[in-house]
Design a protein around this motif. Structure first.
Motif, PDB file in Angstrom:
ATOM      1  N   THR A 177      37.014  44.612  47.550  1.00 36.91           N
ATOM      2  CA  THR A 177      37.094  43.575  46.529  1.00 36.91           C
ATOM      3  C   THR A 177      37.016  42.219  47.202  1.00 36.91           C
ATOM      4  O   THR A 177      37.795  41.921  48.114  1.00 36.91           O
ATOM      5  CB  THR A 177      38.411  43.685  45.737  1.00 36.91           C
ATOM      6  N   LEU A 178      36.065  41.391  46.764  1.00 37.67           N
ATOM      7  CA  LEU A 178      35.865  40.079  47.372  1.00 37.67           C
ATOM      8  C   LEU A 178      36.637  39.010  46.617  1.00 37.67           C
ATOM      9  O   LEU A 178      36.475  38.843  45.403  1.00 37.67           O
ATOM     10  CB  LEU A 178      34.382  39.727  47.392  1.00 37.67           C
ATOM     11  N   VAL A 179      37.487  38.268  47.332  1.00 35.18           N
ATOM     12  CA  VAL A 179      38.253  37.175  46.742  1.00 35.18           C
ATOM     13  C   VAL A 179      37.466  35.876  46.830  1.00 35.18           C
ATOM     14  O   VAL A 179      37.304  35.146  45.853  1.00 35.18           O
ATOM     15  CB  VAL A 179      39.619  37.034  47.429  1.00 35.18           C
TER      16      VAL A 179
ATOM     17  N   THR B 116      39.230  42.530  38.041  1.00 32.61           N
ATOM     18  CA  THR B 116      40.412  41.678  38.111  1.00 32.61           C
ATOM     19  C   THR B 116      40.886  41.661  39.559  1.00 32.61           C
ATOM     20  O   THR B 116      41.471  42.642  40.038  1.00 32.61           O
ATOM     21  CB  THR B 116      41.520  42.212  37.190  1.00 32.61           C
ATOM     22  N   VAL B 117      40.623  40.579  40.270  1.00 34.11           N
ATOM     23  CA  VAL B 117      40.964  40.504  41.691  1.00 34.11           C
ATOM     24  C   VAL B 117      42.452  40.726  41.906  1.00 34.11           C
ATOM     25  O   VAL B 117      42.873  41.365  42.876  1.00 34.11           O
ATOM     26  CB  VAL B 117      40.519  39.144  42.270  1.00 34.11           C
ATOM     27  N   GLU B 118      43.273  40.214  40.985  1.00 32.55           N
ATOM     28  CA  GLU B 118      44.722  40.349  41.128  1.00 32.55           C
ATOM     29  C   GLU B 118      45.132  41.800  41.256  1.00 32.55           C
ATOM     30  O   GLU B 118      46.077  42.131  41.976  1.00 32.55           O
ATOM     31  CB  GLU B 118      45.420  39.719  39.923  1.00 32.55           C
ATOM     32  N   GLU B 119      44.429  42.699  40.577  1.00 28.40           N
ATOM     33  CA  GLU B 119      44.758  44.118  40.646  1.00 28.40           C
ATOM     34  C   GLU B 119      44.633  44.641  42.068  1.00 28.40           C
ATOM     35  O   GLU B 119      45.455  45.426  42.539  1.00 28.40           O
ATOM     36  CB  GLU B 119      43.848  44.906  39.705  1.00 28.40           C
ATOM     37  N   ALA B 120      43.587  44.204  42.767  1.00 29.73           N
ATOM     38  CA  ALA B 120      43.321  44.712  44.119  1.00 29.73           C
ATOM     39  C   ALA B 120      44.271  44.143  45.157  1.00 29.73           C
ATOM     40  O   ALA B 120      44.586  44.814  46.146  1.00 29.73           O
ATOM     41  CB  ALA B 120      41.874  44.414  44.512  1.00 29.73           C
TER      42      ALA B 120
END
Length: 388
Positions: free
Chosen positions: A271-273, A308-312
């Motif tokens: 996952t890319l932030v 949803t980046v927060e999930e990762a």
């Protein structure tokens, strides 16, 4: 109930539904729900947001709306609601069983008679900062057992523990510096952070590891991981940064991203932030943009989608983040973080969970939440037993 209280409840509910409520406002709303004195106003607010046609598209997708509904229903049940009819009517609007598990819900779920709690749930403390550093010569150092300061020297590299949970590699300039492979590994129930020789930072989740040279060469920076790790890579165009895992590679120059590649998970995910990364897996290739996730599927295929980046990355911030997660997925995360086994008796319950749970609470509170959501489970002999 006076008019001002009614307006206040509607105001809080509107902010909650729109995703703008502060933690204090969420708790205030749940206090209204749990008190039992404001049923009419709460029902009116729920009806306005979930059951009446809207003139415009909702700010949340269906899953998020169902999650929020689950939180309201749970708060009502937590105080032994005497008028369950209104709650079951709204529960019927949810397509899946969901649960938003804020700390208020965890606390309510754990409020059981002492005799019941002692009989059904044995407590296990959450994970903590624990890791084993293995030097190039095979020497092992338990980082959680040594004090702050110099831990080891390898040629021109000094390894220091700067604080609990952080180890730093520092290189002194030298043309004759030689590199040896080091490894930092966390057990189940552990996590750790390392600053690599180039200044890049890596967070290791439970049951994970990273291998890297004590000195990066002039042409590249290459590391290998197992489990799950979050990276903040220092920019260095002359030396691309490569992460290897499960036969795949992520190549970057400078960026922030998360890699989840546990052997007991069917799919590895990157996952890319921020920044940009290139992923290669056998013959497949993909380039990610911020907010995208690449799923490495069995057979070598790569699927990309915005997520949803927060999930990762929630684990790095001390949270479990579940989104439509089944019981087995939840249990795998609990097993790694609390260092317990999981035993299934009979059929696995069909449940789906959405929401966030603190990783800093004891296992009894999470198990209490799951029981509250209808999953028959208990803890005995360091094992979560699920089912009949």
């Amino acid at each position: 109930m006076d008019h001002e209280e009614q307006k206040r409840i509607q105001h809080l509910f509107d902010r909650y539904y729109a995703g703008r409520a502060t933690p204090a406002e969420e708790e205030e709303l749940m206090l209204y729900v749990r008190s039992g004195r404001y049923d009419e106003a709460v029902e009116r607010a729920m009806k306005r947001n979930w059951l009446e046609p809207a003139d415009q598209a909702p700010l949340f997708d269906a899953l998020q709306s169902e999650s929020m509904l689950g939180a309201i229903l749970a708060s009502g049940r937590a105080r032994g609601y005497r008028t369950m009819g209104i709650w079951t009517r709204y529960a019927a609007a949810a397509a899946v069983l969901v649960l938003v598990a804020g700390l208020w819900l965890l606390r309510k779920a754990s409020e059981k008679p002492a005799a019941v709690a002692n009989r059904e749930i044995q407590d296990v403390a959450p994970g903590r900062n624990r890791a084993l550093l293995t030097l190039a010569d095979g020497q092992g150092i338990e980082l959680d057992r040594v004090g702050s300061g110099l831990v080891a020297r390898q040629g021109n590299t000094e390894i220091t523990k700067q604080q609990d949970g952080l180890v730093v590699y520092n290189n002194r300039p030298s043309e004759t510096a030689t590199a040896g492979l080091n490894k930092i590994s966390t057990p189940r129930g552990g996590q750790y952070k390392v600053q690599l020789p180039d200044g890049s930072k890596v967070w290791l989740n439970a049951s994970s590891s990273i291998r890297f040279p004590s000195v990066f060469p002039a042409s590249e920076r290459r590391v290998e991981i197992t489990g799950e790790a979050y990276f903040e890579v220092t920019k260095d165009p002359a030396r691309p940064f490569t992460v290897r895992f499960n036969g795949s590679e992520v190549q970057v120059l400078g960026t922030s991203f998360n890699v989840m590649a546990y052997p007991d998970e069917r799919i590895s995910k990157t996952t890319l932030v921020e920044g940009s990364v290139s992923i290669r897996n056998k013959g497949a290739h993909a380039t990610l943009r911020p907010g995208q996730q690449a799923a490495l599927l069995p057979g070598g295929r790569i699927e990309t989608a915005f997520t949803t980046v927060e999930e990762a990355v929630a684990w790095k911030e001390g949270m479990f983040y579940f989104k439509n997660a089944g019981v087995k997925e939840v249990m795998r995360q609990l097993a790694r973080w609390y260092d317990v086994e999981v035993s299934y008796r009979g059929e696995v319950p069909v449940r789906q969970f959405t929401g966030r749970v603190s990783r800093n609470v004891n296992l009894s509170e999470v198990v209490g939440m799951l029981r509250y959501a209808g999953v028959n489970c208990s803890v005995a002999n360091n094992t979560i037993e699920v089912g009949q």
